[in-house]
Write a protein that holds these residues in place. Structure first.
Motif, PDB file in Angstrom:
ATOM      1  N   ARG A  76       0.833  -1.059  -0.059  1.00  0.00           N
ATOM      2  CA  ARG A  76       0.233   0.084   0.144  1.00  0.00           C
ATOM      3  C   ARG A  76       0.894   1.235  -0.078  1.00  0.00           C
ATOM      4  NH1 ARG A  76      -4.927  -1.080   4.387  1.00  0.00           N
ATOM      5  NH2 ARG A  76      -6.042  -2.729   3.119  1.00  0.00           N
ATOM      6  N   PRO A  77       0.310   2.252  -0.990  1.00  0.00           N
ATOM      7  CA  PRO A  77       1.304   3.835  -0.858  1.00  0.00           C
ATOM      8  C   PRO A  77       1.380   4.286   0.321  1.00  0.00           C
ATOM      9  CG  PRO A  77      -0.027   3.141  -2.630  1.00  0.00           C
ATOM     10  CD  PRO A  77      -0.636   2.242  -1.833  1.00  0.00           C
ATOM     11  N   LYS A  78       2.614   4.434   0.977  1.00  0.00           N
ATOM     12  CA  LYS A  78       2.715   5.455   2.106  1.00  0.00           C
ATOM     13  C   LYS A  78       2.729   4.631   3.632  1.00  0.00           C
ATOM     14  CE  LYS A  78       1.321   9.801  -0.012  1.00  0.00           C
ATOM     15  NZ  LYS A  78       0.469  10.878   0.161  1.00  0.00           N
TER      16      LYS A  78
END
Length: 249
Positions: A76-78
């Motif tokens: 997942r991004p970030k």
């Protein structure tokens, strides 16, 4: 993808050569299944893992994509790469199953494995008795004979047993049943590993051969009831060897 028989061969230390990509996949996979990387946790960042495994970012990312495809992780991004719950894991994947063997599965997992194997192989034996051809019978008898020749050699016996069951799946003419080889191999490996050093190990293998020989004859005779009866006995006996002691809860 795991080669058929590779898990059985690992019992004698004969592991297939691994490149950096497969090494990273296997180490993280076993780490997840064993709990070294707990469910819900975030894997170390790319820099840390690249340093630990001595691989490039490209190799690491490809390995993580493979694990994501098997349902073990999600990027997942970030956030990072999170370990997913067990109900997301693809337990029909041969590699994921092999990681369970390395992580020493608990009694409930083993009992569940054999329960599912019984349901699927009962159907495979029934269909094989209805659809088999002369080549299938020849192969079943060949692999049964290889079992007979290997009572004192655990690995060859297990490999012959695996090929016997793969032939039944092929004879079933059901493409989905042809895909259960990883499950069967893990079950055979657990059974062989449990009785390899036991005093009764040889006698169990003799009895297993005799049951497989009767199963081959039942399939040759196009007798689905007899084939199902024999394969049920084979799997239940194998479970008793793989999971000695009180029944699993």
């Amino acid at each position: 993808m795991s080669e058929a028989g590779s898990l059985i061969r690992s019992l004698s230390g004969r592991l297939a050569a691994r490149n950096f990509h497969s090494y990273v996949i296997n180490d993280i996979g076993v780490g997840i299944v064993s709990g070294r990387f707990p469910i819900g946790s975030i894997l170390p960042n790319d820099a840390a893992m690249m340093s630990e495994y001595g691989v490039s970012r490209t190799v690491l990312r490809e390995a993580l994509k493979t694990l994501e495809a098997k349902g073990l992780v999600e990027a997942r991004p970030k956030v990072g790469t999170r370990v997913l719950p067990r109900n997301r894991w693809n337990l029909f994947d041969a590699q994921v199953l092999s990681w369970h063997f390395e992580a020493e599965p608990d009694r409930h997992f083993i009992a569940s494995l054999f329960d599912t194997r019984l349901a699927l192989e009962l159907r495979a034996a029934d269909l094989a008795a209805r659809h088999r051809n002369s080549d299938h019978i020849r192969l079943l008898k060949y692999w049964a004979h290889q079992m007979e020749m290997s009572f004192d050699a655990v690995e060859p016996f297990a490999l012959a047993e695996l090929e016997f069951h793969r032939t039944i799946a092929e004879a079933s003419a059901n493409p989905f049943l042809r895909s259960i080889g990883g499950m069967v191999e893990l079950a055979v490996t657990l059974t062989i590993a449990a009785d390899a050093g036991a005093d009764h190990g040889r006698s169990r293998r003799v009895a297993a051969y005799e049951a497989h020989h009767r199963l081959a004859l039942a399939i040759e005779a196009s007798d689905p009831d007899a084939a199902c009866n024999e394969i049920s006995g084979i799997i239940r006996s194998a479970l008793a060897a793989a999971l000695p002691g009180p029944p699993a809860a």
